[in-house]
Structure formats: C-alpha cells, structure tokens
Design an enzyme around this catalytic site. Structure first.
Site, PDB file in Angstrom:
ATOM      1  N   HIS A  84       0.914  -1.237  -0.045  1.00 41.06           N
ATOM      2  CA  HIS A  84      -0.111   0.036   0.133  1.00 41.06           C
ATOM      3  C   HIS A  84       0.769   1.350   0.024  1.00 41.06           C
ATOM      4  CE1 HIS A  84       1.271  -0.375   4.427  1.00 41.06           C
ATOM      5  NE2 HIS A  84       0.870   0.902   4.294  1.00 41.06           N
ATOM      6  N   ASP A 129       0.502   5.208   1.987  1.00 35.49           N
ATOM      7  CA  ASP A 129      -0.205   5.593   3.007  1.00 35.49           C
ATOM      8  C   ASP A 129      -1.393   6.378   2.629  1.00 35.49           C
ATOM      9  OD1 ASP A 129       1.439   4.057   4.953  1.00 35.49           O
ATOM     10  OD2 ASP A 129       2.918   5.769   5.052  1.00 35.49           O
ATOM     11  N   HIS A 156       4.548   0.254   0.052  1.00 32.46           N
ATOM     12  CA  HIS A 156       5.504  -0.441   0.792  1.00 32.46           C
ATOM     13  C   HIS A 156       4.720  -1.635   1.544  1.00 32.46           C
ATOM     14  CE1 HIS A 156       3.539   2.937   3.199  1.00 32.46           C
ATOM     15  NE2 HIS A 156       3.517   2.102   4.158  1.00 32.46           N
ATOM     16  N   ARG A 211       5.441   8.020  13.299  1.00 33.46           N
ATOM     17  CA  ARG A 211       5.027   8.505  12.000  1.00 33.46           C
ATOM     18  C   ARG A 211       4.621   9.771  12.087  1.00 33.46           C
ATOM     19  NH1 ARG A 211       0.971   5.189   7.917  1.00 33.46           N
ATOM     20  NH2 ARG A 211      -0.541   6.249   9.134  1.00 33.46           N
TER      21      ARG A 211
HETATM   22 FE   FE2 Z   1       1.871   2.363   5.734  1.00 31.08          FE
END
Ligand code: FE2
Length: 331
Positions: free
Chosen positions: A136, A138, A287, A304
């Site tokens: 995917h 993000d 990723h 993140r």
């Molecule tokens: Fe991710």
C-alpha cells in the site's frame, strides 16, 4: 548516470553535486530504490544545503534511510517541516503522543485486534487471510494522499519486522510500451477496507470501516509533480476496481499490474534498528508492512509523520476525483 529520457526532476549530476556541497554521503542499497544517507545529524537541525541534498536523494531513490539518529518527537516534527507540511491526524488523535498531533505512534500491531474485540490469535489469523497487511501507499484512498512519510523506530524486535518498498516509477517504465499506453488512460477506485474479509456475524472492524468510508478514483498512471515521472499507481490494499471495465477484466489487469509493481528488482528491504529513520516518497512507492514479527511477541514501537500531498493528476492530464469521505486538506 544521466540519460536523455530521464525527467527533468531527476538530475543525477545535480543530486551528486547537492550531496557533495552538503557533506552528505548517499549510498544506494539496491538497483532501483533505496539509499542510506550518512553524515547528517537529524536532531541537530538541517541547513539548506542538507535539505536540498536529502530532497534530491529522495526523488532519485524514493526511500532514504538514516541510522543511529536521536530524534525525539519535537525533533521528528521539526525535521519533517523542512520538507513540507505535516498532516495533523484529527481522526487518529488517540494514537498521538500528548502535544504532538502530527505524530502517529504505533506501539506494535498487537493492540489492534483487542481494539476491535478480537483475540490476538484470531486477529493474526484474519490478517493472514486478508490483504490488510498487503502492499500500500499510506492513506491511498484519500483524494490527496500524503506526499511523503517519515517513520522512526524507537523499539524494534531482535529479528523480524523489516519493511519493504517498491518503486512504482521503475515499474511503470518497465511496462511494455503498448501496455503502458493502454493503462495510462485508465482509472481505478481506491477504497478503504477493500481487502478485508469480514467474520461471519458481528465484526467490529467492519462496522468501523463502514462508519468511515473513504474512496477516490485515481489514475492508474499518475505524473509525479516533482520529478515528472510516470508512476504506476496501484496497490493491493485500496484498489477496488478499474473504472469502466468488467469485474473480470479489472481483476486480471490489476493482478498483472500488481505483479509488475512488486517485482523483486524494484524493491528494497530495510532492517530497522533503534534510531533508524526511513523517509519515503509516498507518491512513487508502495510498501509492505511487516507480517513476520507479531507472532514473536517482541515490542516494536514506531513513530510516523506524514507530509501533506495533493490531488493526483493522471498521464492524461485528468485529476483524481473524490467518491466519498474525503476532501483535499481535510483530515
Ligand atoms: Fe504504511
């Protein structure tokens, strides 16, 4: 190496010069994607030359890695601000540390099953049978997916838990010319929760998804706004169906494109250590979150920060369109 066919945003000579001027060492780690950057202390703050060098390496290598950094939350956000506007996660505020709404903290995936009323073993079993842990970018179902993500490791397992990225610009360039031309005119609906297979009966996670539907129609080939590259904009997590095609046609073409997008030669795998930072171009990569560590039970704590992105534009010049639950700039 510079070739005439390379888009203007990817000038290798200029990138090398920027790195030299900044005293930064950019060491590629795979043929198409990934570079480790040495000689920079992210916690000390960056000068403009360092920012230029890192940005050039990011465009060229799609994901750059820093090791042995000592960033705290404030330093992480300050680093991100040198490259864009951090997204403030209103809907995931509970996962953010106090005073840092820009940071989303994952204290491993071990907690997720419990959050939706599942035993840990059941959650692991279901994840194995779904695409939820699949490739995917993000927030790819949004109308304006993040431009980049900066992930920092605090606690990592002694083994397992690696992340893998794939270069979608390389995948696009690798298609045969007739197929690339064909898919450049197509679009697909990206929807949150596409890959999840509900349990029979009650499933709190399905209700969670239905309450928060997010979907957009994105081009299958988007033009990268910084590098000018054409990017094969597919993933296994969000893409529901190619617009205007039959279900069977769509499935076959998506399977073929996903195989191309995740060919081993377009990927790089990163072994995290405490203090590692990975900074990736979320427009030009997908990723794969690790799936080999949860059963081991080791703690894995990551932080993140995402940088705001824009509405994608296709190779045919048409922008993406929102379907439901998403507006540009609204999180
Ligand atoms: Fe991710």
């Amino acid at each position: 190496m510079t070739t005439d066919s390379r888009p203007a945003g990817l000038d290798d000579a200029a990138a090398d010069e920027a790195a030299r001027a900044a005293g930064v060492r950019v060491q590629p780690v795979a043929g198409h994607i990934g570079a480790e950057i040495d000689g920079v202390d992210l916690a000390a703050g960056l000068d403009d030359a360092q920012v230029a060098a890192i940005r050039a390496a990011l465009w060229r290598w799609k994901v750059v890695f820093f090791r042995d950094q000592r960033l705290d939350h404030a330093g992480h956000v300050a680093f991100a601000r040198r490259f864009g506007d951090p997204v403030v996660l209103h809907s995931r505020g509970g996962a953010s540390p106090p005073d840092f709404p820009e940071i989303e903290t994952t204290a491993d995936r071990l907690e997720l099953g419990g959050k939706f009323g599942m035993e840990h073993e059941e959650w692991l079993r279901r994840r194995r049978h779904t695409l939820l842990r699949g490739w995917h970018c993000d927030h790819g179902a949004r109308i304006d997916p993040p431009a980049a993500t900066i992930l920092r490791a605090e606690t990592v397992p002694p083994y397992g838990g690696d992340t893998t990225w794939s270069n979608l610009a390389a995948a696009c360039a690798g298609l045969s010319a007739p197929v690339r031309e064909f898919v450049s005119g197509l679009r697909a609906e990206h929807r949150l929760g596409v890959g999840y297979q509900p349990r029979p009966g009650e499933d709190a996670y399905v209700r969670h998804l239905l309450d928060r539907q997010v979907a957009s129609v994105h081009p299958l080939v988007r033009v990268h706004p910084e590098t000018g590259e054409h990017v094969l904009y597919v993933n296994g997590y969000y893409v529901e169906q190619i617009t205007d095609l039959s279900r069977a046609e769509s499935r076959a073409i998506l399977d073929m494109l996903l195989d191309e997008a995740t060919r081993a030669e377009y990927t790089v795998r990163f072994r995290w250590e405490p203090g590692s930072v990975a900074f990736w171009d979320n427009r030009a990569t997908i990723h794969l979150a690790p799936s080999d560590n949860a059963h081991l039970g080791f703690p894995r704590t990551m932080h993140r920060v995402m940088l705001a992105g824009e509405v994608p534009v296709g190779a045919d010049g048409r922008p993406s369109e929102a379907v439901t639950g998403t507006e540009p700039g609204r999180w």
